[in-house]
Design a protein around this motif. Structure first.
Motif, short mmCIF file in Angstrom:
data_model
loop_
_atom_site.label_atom_id
_atom_site.label_comp_id
_atom_site.label_asym_id
_atom_site.label_seq_id
_atom_site.Cartn_x
_atom_site.Cartn_y
_atom_site.Cartn_z
N LYS A 31 7.68 9.56 -3.49
CA LYS A 31 8.09 8.19 -3.15
C LYS A 31 7.79 7.31 -4.36
N ASP A 33 7.57 3.46 -5.81
CA ASP A 33 7.43 2.05 -5.52
C ASP A 33 6.81 1.42 -6.77
N LYS A 34 7.66 1.15 -7.77
CA LYS A 34 7.20 0.76 -9.10
C LYS A 34 6.01 -0.18 -9.07
N TRP A 36 4.13 2.51 -8.88
CA TRP A 36 3.44 3.60 -8.20
C TRP A 36 4.39 4.74 -7.86
N TYR A 38 4.11 8.21 -5.40
CA TYR A 38 3.31 8.92 -4.41
C TYR A 38 3.87 10.32 -4.27
#
Length: 109
Positions: A31, A33-34, A36, A38
């Motif tokens: 996953k 989520d700039k 980041w 995961y």
């Protein structure tokens, strides 16, 4: 090229453990989520006895000859060179084990 090496190592580790534990429907999830990323799979998760030492050199739960215990250590070093990092999320799976890696790529985005 280094990011490819990082994800190749994470994916290969997941494949090894998913096969080792004979997971019926293996699943790897990434996953984004700039900044980041995961990364997890639906295997057993990280043994509680090595949660704190997981990123240390020569730390492995694989049998002799199957792993050198350098993969996660090298990943951490490579990310550190770019001001990024990897850690193990505090979340636990249905086996009571931590299972999700969190990569902070803010140093290269």
């Amino acid at each position: 090229g280094k990011l490819i090496q990082i994800f190749d190592n994470l994916i290969n580790n997941s494949i090894y453990w998913l096969k080792h534990f004979n997971v019926d429907t293996p699943k790897i999830e990434i996953k984004i989520d700039k900044p980041w990323v995961y990364f997890s799979d639906n295997g057993e998760g990280i043994d509680k006895s090595i949660e704190e030492s997981l990123f240390d050199p020569f730390m492995t739960c694989k049998p002799v000859g199957k792993g050198r215990g350098l993969g996660l250590f090298i990943i951490r070093q490579m990310l550190d060179d770019y001001g990024c990092n990897i850690s193990l999320s505090d979340e636990r799976n249905e086996h009571g084990r931590k299972y999700r890696f969190v990569l902070n790529l803010s140093g290269i985005i």
